[in-house]
Design an enzyme around this catalytic site. Sequence first.
Site, short mmCIF file in Angstrom:
data_model
loop_
_atom_site.label_atom_id
_atom_site.label_comp_id
_atom_site.label_asym_id
_atom_site.label_seq_id
_atom_site.Cartn_x
_atom_site.Cartn_y
_atom_site.Cartn_z
N TYR A 1 0.84 -1.20 0.00
CA TYR A 1 0.00 0.00 0.00
C TYR A 1 0.87 1.25 0.00
O TYR A 1 0.59 2.22 -0.69
CB TYR A 1 -0.94 0.02 1.22
N PHE B 1 -7.11 21.84 -24.58
CA PHE B 1 -7.45 20.44 -24.68
C PHE B 1 -8.69 20.20 -23.82
O PHE B 1 -8.86 20.84 -22.78
CB PHE B 1 -6.29 19.51 -24.27
N THR B 2 -9.53 19.28 -24.27
CA THR B 2 -10.86 19.10 -23.66
C THR B 2 -10.80 18.93 -22.14
O THR B 2 -11.41 19.70 -21.40
CB THR B 2 -11.55 17.88 -24.29
N ASP C 1 2.05 20.57 -20.20
CA ASP C 1 1.38 19.29 -20.44
C ASP C 1 2.38 18.47 -21.25
O ASP C 1 2.57 18.69 -22.45
CB ASP C 1 0.09 19.53 -21.22
N LYS D 1 0.28 8.04 -23.37
CA LYS D 1 0.75 8.40 -24.72
C LYS D 1 2.26 8.11 -24.80
O LYS D 1 2.66 6.95 -24.84
CB LYS D 1 0.43 9.85 -25.02
N ARG E 1 -12.75 15.91 -33.96
CA ARG E 1 -12.09 16.98 -33.22
C ARG E 1 -12.52 18.30 -33.84
O ARG E 1 -11.78 18.99 -34.51
CB ARG E 1 -10.56 16.85 -33.28
N PHE F 1 -18.84 15.18 -26.38
CA PHE F 1 -18.47 14.36 -27.55
C PHE F 1 -18.34 12.88 -27.22
O PHE F 1 -18.53 12.03 -28.07
CB PHE F 1 -17.16 14.89 -28.15
C1 P61 Z 1 -6.52 11.50 -26.74
F1 P61 Z 1 -11.32 12.57 -26.98
N1 P61 Z 1 -5.82 12.53 -24.75
O1 P61 Z 1 -5.81 12.33 -27.35
P1 P61 Z 1 -5.99 11.18 -19.96
N2 P61 Z 1 -3.51 16.18 -22.25
C2 P61 Z 1 -3.43 15.82 -23.54
C3 P61 Z 1 -4.13 14.71 -23.97
O2 P61 Z 1 -4.04 14.35 -25.25
C4 P61 Z 1 -4.92 13.95 -23.05
C5 P61 Z 1 -4.97 14.38 -21.71
C6 P61 Z 1 -4.25 15.49 -21.34
C7 P61 Z 1 -6.59 11.60 -25.30
C8 P61 Z 1 -7.62 10.78 -24.55
C9 P61 Z 1 -8.87 11.57 -24.61
O3 P61 Z 1 -11.43 14.65 -25.45
C10 P61 Z 1 -10.70 13.57 -25.07
O4 P61 Z 1 -4.93 10.20 -19.57
C11 P61 Z 1 -2.61 16.62 -24.47
O5 P61 Z 1 -6.80 10.76 -21.14
O6 P61 Z 1 -6.86 11.53 -18.79
C12 P61 Z 1 -5.67 12.83 -23.47
O7 P61 Z 1 -5.18 12.47 -20.37
C13 P61 Z 1 -5.79 13.67 -20.68
C14 P61 Z 1 -9.63 11.57 -25.73
C15 P61 Z 1 -9.08 12.56 -23.68
C16 P61 Z 1 -10.56 12.55 -25.93
C17 P61 Z 1 -10.02 13.55 -23.90
O8 P61 Z 1 -7.13 10.60 -27.31
#
Ligand code: P61
Length: 470
Positions: free
Chosen positions: A85, A137-138, A228, A271, A395, A462
């Site tokens: 833990y 970013f979303t 980021d 990523k 997007r 979305f």
């Molecule tokens: C992606 F449709 N990205 O690109 P988490 N920062 C950045 C990202 O690209 C990102 C996160 C933070 C995704 C997954 C995803 O609207 C969407 O590990 C530059 O996904 O929590 C994630 O990181 C967030 C797809 C996220 C989406 C949000 O496909």
Amino acid sequence: MSHPNPQTMGQQFGRRSWAEPWKIKMVEPLRMISRDERARALAEAGYNTFLLRSDDVYIDLLTDSGTSAMSDRQWAGMLLGDEAYAGSRNFYHLEEALQHYYGYRFVVPTHQGRGAEHLISQAVIKRGQWVPGNMYFTTTRLHQELAGGIFTDVIIDEAHDSTSMHPFKGNIDLGKLEAVIKREGPEKIAYVSLAGTVNMAGGQPVSMANVRELRALCDRYGVRLFLDATRMVENAFFIQEREAGYANTPIAAIVKEFCGYTDGAWMSAKKDNLVNIGGWLAVNDEQLFEELRNLVVVYEGLHTYGGLAGRDLEAMAIGIAESMSDDHVRARIGQVRYLGELLSDWEIPIVQPIGGHAIFLDARRFYPHIPQVQFPAQTLAAELYLDAGIRSMERGIASAGRDPATGDHYYPKLELTRLTIPRRVYTQAHMDVVAEAVKAVYDAREQTHGLRMVYEPKYLRFFQARFERI
Ligand code: P61
């Protein structure tokens, strides 16, 4: 039968071919269902590719997030998970890898990127403060807004133009940023939110010169700068390729220098870091670290596991080291570029220059007859699935959501459909299949009609929105 002069990839580009720096040891079978079955699956999913079952997908280019193939070393590391833990040895491996490669002093693991975004937004933003960023970013923007921040876009204008060939379309426009700081006063700026590369702009990089000047500007006004780092390794490849003085600098050294201009970073390790789940926050300021370390136990888990298993931390530590290999990054971005160059040779409208993690089809130019309120990029994602079982992601206007102040849609200039390439997963033959499918959908573009939204969730609409054909 005669063959018309076949060419290898290298020959097409006037060089010797190079290949992925790995070979495949385990495979996962793929299956293509019939067109009728796809039509049914698509209607059941409300024309939203997020609502498809992955069993109904042939080539899955929805995202590069958590979809990469781990190496044999990473899988071996999974067996070395210390599931204590508190104080798991895998946490210390992760901490060491982060300090070594990214250079920050203090590390907090989180379950994924948005967990880290939540913590940093809550810790740093005071209600009513501004958060200037290089495009939104979303999830990043939503967490900034939920913490009471007001996001404002200060990316260079070229980023909003899919045809501009600017080599660093992720750059912040320092004039725009300084104007916001002067207008609001530095105490009203929570921090500058810098992403390398910029996902919504098409995977476009930030230059070293830009972050260096940004640092100087932030110092002048006493404003913090957070990164980021989700695709920072890919950003480093473009610096190596395009920025004077970096051609012979290894990716790892570029990442470290870049991070050195920032006060800290958050990460979706799903990523660049080559894991199926994981994230982290890393900062240099000890007081802020104390605050984050305190918050993480409320929302994620103890500060030495952050919502992850010990095995996940180990896979991440190993993935970080693997992700910094120059050969790996070249093969990864090379594959994206291969697909993009096929499409642009066929005059299919895509975002230029080709970015790091995906090809972004320009749905405005693809479907000039479909108005933005009829979701051209969503339509294109649906058509690609129907034609060939290929899953992509909208997007554009659906992703952009609504302005919290007015309640109206945001109308982003970029209306894009993203073909996102997972790392170390698909072959060049898959890319050929994808390219031919895009061409087929392009050739049928004039007969294609748009969509209407019939269900709209409140947050990040979305993901779960539903549509009908017009
Ligand atoms: C992606 F449709 N990205 O690109 P988490 N920062 C950045 C990202 O690209 C990102 C996160 C933070 C995704 C997954 C995803 O609207 C969407 O590990 C530059 O996904 O929590 C994630 O990181 C967030 C797809 C996220 C989406 C949000 O496909």
